[in-house]
Design an enzyme around this catalytic site. Structure first.
Site, PDB file in Angstrom:
ATOM      1  N   ARG A 114       0.835  -1.196   0.000  1.00 55.40           N
ATOM      2  CA  ARG A 114       0.000   0.000   0.000  1.00 55.40           C
ATOM      3  C   ARG A 114       0.874   1.251   0.000  1.00 55.40           C
ATOM      4  NH1 ARG A 114      -1.944   0.508   6.384  1.00 55.40           N
ATOM      5  NH2 ARG A 114       0.141   0.926   7.153  1.00 55.40           N
ATOM      6  N   CYS A 118       1.845   7.565  -6.764  1.00 51.15           N
ATOM      7  CA  CYS A 118       2.239   8.961  -6.902  1.00 51.15           C
ATOM      8  C   CYS A 118       0.995   9.850  -6.993  1.00 51.15           C
ATOM      9  CB  CYS A 118       3.090   9.101  -8.161  1.00 51.15           C
ATOM     10  SG  CYS A 118       3.353  10.822  -8.594  1.00 51.15           S
ATOM     11  N   ASN A 152      -5.645   6.782   3.534  1.00 51.22           N
ATOM     12  CA  ASN A 152      -5.130   6.375   4.838  1.00 51.22           C
ATOM     13  C   ASN A 152      -3.812   7.076   5.120  1.00 51.22           C
ATOM     14  OD1 ASN A 152      -2.938   4.232   6.090  1.00 51.22           O
ATOM     15  ND2 ASN A 152      -4.872   4.199   7.174  1.00 51.22           N
ATOM     16  N   GLU A 153      -3.768   7.800   6.220  1.00 50.49           N
ATOM     17  CA  GLU A 153      -2.509   8.380   6.710  1.00 50.49           C
ATOM     18  C   GLU A 153      -1.599   8.874   5.582  1.00 50.49           C
ATOM     19  OE1 GLU A 153      -0.661   5.519   9.304  1.00 50.49           O
ATOM     20  OE2 GLU A 153      -1.947   6.093  10.966  1.00 50.49           O
ATOM     21  N   CYS A 159       8.395  11.834  -4.397  1.00 49.60           N
ATOM     22  CA  CYS A 159       8.377  10.945  -5.566  1.00 49.60           C
ATOM     23  C   CYS A 159       9.090  11.620  -6.739  1.00 49.60           C
ATOM     24  CB  CYS A 159       6.935  10.604  -5.940  1.00 49.60           C
ATOM     25  SG  CYS A 159       6.826   9.661  -7.472  1.00 49.60           S
ATOM     26  N   CYS A 161       9.218  10.494  -9.951  1.00 49.89           N
ATOM     27  CA  CYS A 161       8.835   9.982 -11.270  1.00 49.89           C
ATOM     28  C   CYS A 161       8.703  11.147 -12.257  1.00 49.89           C
ATOM     29  CB  CYS A 161       7.544   9.176 -11.185  1.00 49.89           C
ATOM     30  SG  CYS A 161       6.062  10.179 -11.026  1.00 49.89           S
ATOM     31  N   GLU A 306      -7.950   5.603  15.008  1.00 48.86           N
ATOM     32  CA  GLU A 306      -7.288   4.352  15.378  1.00 48.86           C
ATOM     33  C   GLU A 306      -6.657   4.557  16.746  1.00 48.86           C
ATOM     34  OE1 GLU A 306      -4.419   3.240  12.393  1.00 48.86           O
ATOM     35  OE2 GLU A 306      -5.835   3.469  10.744  1.00 48.86           O
ATOM     36  N   GLU A 353       0.557  -7.076   8.537  1.00 51.25           N
ATOM     37  CA  GLU A 353       0.309  -6.642   9.923  1.00 51.25           C
ATOM     38  C   GLU A 353      -0.153  -7.793  10.809  1.00 51.25           C
ATOM     39  OE1 GLU A 353      -1.934  -2.976   9.713  1.00 51.25           O
ATOM     40  OE2 GLU A 353      -0.056  -1.940   9.248  1.00 51.25           O
TER      41      GLU A 353
HETATM   42  C1  GLA Z   1      -1.668   2.876  10.716  1.00 54.71           C
HETATM   43  C2  GLA Z   1      -2.626   2.619   9.611  1.00 54.71           C
HETATM   44  C3  GLA Z   1      -3.371   1.328   9.735  1.00 54.71           C
HETATM   45  C4  GLA Z   1      -2.476   0.281  10.250  1.00 54.71           C
HETATM   46  C5  GLA Z   1      -1.932   0.691  11.551  1.00 54.71           C
HETATM   47  C6  GLA Z   1      -1.045  -0.367  12.081  1.00 54.71           C
HETATM   48  O1  GLA Z   1      -2.030   3.777  11.660  1.00 54.71           O
HETATM   49  O2  GLA Z   1      -3.547   3.626   9.435  1.00 54.71           O
HETATM   50  O3  GLA Z   1      -3.849   0.950   8.495  1.00 54.71           O
HETATM   51  O4  GLA Z   1      -1.464   0.076   9.330  1.00 54.71           O
HETATM   52  O5  GLA Z   1      -1.155   1.841  11.396  1.00 54.71           O
HETATM   53  O6  GLA Z   1       0.024  -0.468  11.208  1.00 54.71           O
END
Ligand code: GLA
Length: 673
Positions: A114, A118, A152-153, A159, A161, A306, A353
């Site tokens: 994941r 780019c 996500n995050e 990059c 490229c 999270e 994970e």
């Molecule tokens: C991050 C991500 C999640 C997972 C956790 C644990 O915070 O957002 O998808 O990967 O870490 O790695």
């Protein structure tokens, strides 16, 4: 006290990150039932499930997710859907290998994982738009869906490229208009690197200490903007089709490579992924600082998208100690969160994970972490009516500019270390630790925002980059009666990351009434003692010393030894009701402790509770309510002194005053009575 009951009725969102696609369907109903037992009303779903929702280009498959939502809805559980764009499906990578990022050595990022795409790649953007639109159209009227988490995050991952290089050139062209202007703004005459045309421009590659610092900063700004724009294109699709849904993104606290103020602007609220225990030691000040920053990005309640609920995947990672998950949960609310989702519901049996643990272990059996969440769930929903529609309120601020953090990191000496031997957050943490210790509520403030005057005191830790707007904003803050405290390198550079041609602290010398006559990296073994505000207080100079020529200010501390013995190290200038304080070294904690005492003594800052080792105290207020939290992060029970104030313990109903015991890893939530 009326118990509002678990889950459903409350606006407080509580739940976990759930990946039903990792488990047999027969398990889903059991999961939903167990979640209901924990009082869950919300889950996050689908975050990396692109290949399940679009197994082949244009072939959408949402029925499995519809079924999962349906199963959860039987227990009143709603969902935030993640757009799955952080994890490109294999068919997409095969069709367009160019979507993968290229590192500084010219290597493509690996497929099969994941966060490898780019942000400016046209194919990635096109397919992103398609999947997001398909999801939103499918779910906009599903009553179980309340909103969206974008991707996500996000992180910057520079990059290199071809698309990135082209986009960087266009970005510079848009900003500067001509290469001549770029050359002059960045000082490219140095080492003869002036460009003759746009296609000669390449992004700087590490090692950055051999590159032009101004161009490096532009490259970083461009890369941050690229992800902000990438997020925006998703937000726009969601808002177009589902304006009734809320939109967020999961931020990473003190991750600093993206301009989080800008990233937050397009969202309804910020979410924070909070993992405090990576090793045997938790840095509670840094953890609290991350919460305060997340809250400050929009000056609004935020969510924990999270929250750590098991051991993380690092070498010998410790499992959260009994009581910690509960305490981190309450701490999050105490610092301003209005929603908490644990990562993750159940530890996954496969994938990268496999050792990132959730509430349940791999076998799905409820054990102590499950029961701890159950306990805190009951407690939180009982106190929720007291914190709903309240907010964390601070009148002390720390100024934060992301460009400045990047510029700080780019101040590299030979060998790669930061020129000052300090990480970019360190000057900020120095200030924050002193305030945290005294339970003084703090916001992080974008100096260009309108709200500066709300703060009685503003710290400007090493705000090296200044421009006209920033300068005006700080000047007007002091002239309106604020107390501004600045630390070394303030005003040393212009907005392009070039050193100014003025005595330091540059454009603000007159505001502080000092100039820096000379500076030096701290000679080995040298320290100093200082007479601070007429009181003998000792602190050490760290890494860097400035010799101040005082023009129009009071000396509040002097070097006591070493090459600058007897010379001023800190000054204070009064301007009407306002005050400007300048510190010429990275001082050890004693300096900040004394300064905070001084500010407290004059009621410029206020503490929620006098300092008790290991106890974090916060307050949320609003809509006629006031709730205080006292959290004991320590291994031993402690007593706090509430003095003459009288509170009611919101869980036990007891009256609290004078000395109050808080058990180890325990907390009290109280309201004045
Ligand atoms: C991050 C991500 C999640 C997972 C956790 C644990 O915070 O957002 O998808 O990967 O870490 O790695």
């Amino acid at each position: 006290m009326k118990d509002p009951g678990h889950g459903g009725n409350s606006s407080f969102r509580f739940g976990a990150d759930y990946y039903p696609e990792h488990w047999p369907r027969e398990r889903w109903a059991t999961d939903a039932k167990m979640m209901a037992e924990l009082g869950f009303n919300t889950v996050r779903l689908a975050e990396f499930a692109w290949s399940m929702m679009e197994p082949a280009e244009g072939k959408f498959e949402f029925s499995w997710l519809d079924d999962a939502l349906e199963t959860l809805s039987k227990h009143g559980i709603k969902a935030v859907l993640g757009t799955p764009t952080a994890a490109p499906p294999p068919w997409l990578v095969k069709a367009h290998p160019d979507i993968l990022q290229v590192d500084a050595q010219g290597r493509r990022k690996p497929e099969g994982t994941r966060k490898n795409c780019c942000a400016v790649n046209p194919n990635y953007i096109e397919h992103t738009k398609r999947i997001v639109e398909a999801m939103v159209l499918h779910y906009k009227d599903n009553p179980s869906v309340i909103g969206w988490q974008i991707d996500n995050e996000f992180d910057v991952n520079l990059c290199y490229c071809e698309n990135s290089i082209r986009a960087f050139r266009s970005w510079l062209k848009e900003k500067y208009g001509s290469v001549e202007r770029l050359n002059s703004a960045c000082g490219l005459v140095f080492w003869g690197q002036e460009y003759g045309s746009w296609d000669e421009v390449f992004p700087p590659r590490p090692p950055f200490d051999m590159q032009n610092p101004a161009l490096c900063l532009e490259w970083h700004r461009f890369s941050s903007d690229a992800w902000i724009n990438y997020q925006r294109l998703q937000v726009e699709i969601i808002r177009r089709h589902a304006p009734h849904h809320m939109v967020t993104h999961n931020f990473m606290g003190l991750y600093k490579e993206l301009d989080y103020f800008k990233l937050a602007r397009d969202l309804d609220f910020v979410s924070f992924d909070y993992y405090p225990r990576w090793s045997s030691k938790v840095d509670y000040a840094a953890s609290a600082m991350a919460h305060d920053l997340m809250r400050s990005l929009k000056m609004k309640p935020y969510w924990i998208m999270e929250l750590q609920s098991g051991a993380v995947k690092t070498r010998l990672a410790p499992i959260p100690r009994p009581g910690e998950i509960r305490l981190w949960t309450v701490q999050s609310v105490a610092r301003g969160a209005d929603g908490i989702l644990y990562f993750r519901w159940r530890s996954c049996r496969f994938g990268a994970e496999e050792y990132w643990h959730g509430i349940l272990d791999h076998d799905g059996t409820p054990r102590r972490r499950f029961f701890e969440v159950k306990k805190v769930s009951g407690e939180l929903f009982r106190i929720a009516p007291f914190f709903e529609n309240t907010f964390f309120d601070a009148n002390t601020g720390i100024l934060l500019v992301y460009d400045n953090l990047w510029a700080w990191d780019l101040e590299v000496g030979y060998g790669g270390e930061n020129y000052y031997g300090m990480a970019a957050w360190e000057p900020v943490l120095d200030v924050y630790r002193a305030l945290y210790k005294r339970n003084i509520p703090v916001d992080f403030v974008n100096p260009l925002s309108d709200g500066l005057n709300k703060y009685r005191a503003l710290f400007a830790p090493s705000l090296m980059l200044l421009n006209d707007r920033l300068e005006d904003s700080l000047r007007s803050y002091v002239s309106r009666g604020g107390v501004l405290i600045a630390t070394p390198r303030t005003g040393a550079k212009d907005w392009n990351n070039n050193i100014v041609d003025k005595p330091l602290p540059g454009r603000l010398s007159d505001l502080f009434g000092v100039t820096v006559e000379e500076y030096t990296g701290l000679p080995e073994g040298e320290g100093c003692e200082a007479v601070f505000l007429g009181k003998k207080a000792f602190f050490k100079a760290r890494n860097w010393m400035e010799k101040l020529a005082v023009e129009d200010a009071e000396v509040i501390a002097e070097y006591g030894s070493g090459m600058y013995a007897g010379k001023p190290v800190a000054t204070m200038k009064s301007l009407g009701k306002g005050t400007a304080i300048y510190l010429g070294t990275f001082a050890s904690a004693e300096f900040y402790d004394e300064l905070v005492n001084w500010l407290l003594g004059r009621s410029i800052v206020e503490e929620v509770l006098p300092n008790v080792q290991g106890v974090e105290a916060t307050r949320r207020k609003g809509n006629g309510k006031e709730i205080l939290f006292f959290l004991n992060h320590g291994d031993k029970d402690v007593e706090i002194n509430l003095g003459g104030r009288i509170f009611r313990d919101l869980l036990s109903g007891e009256r609290l005053s004078g000395l109050v015991r808080i058990e180890r890893l325990g907390f009290k939530a109280a309201t004045p009575s």
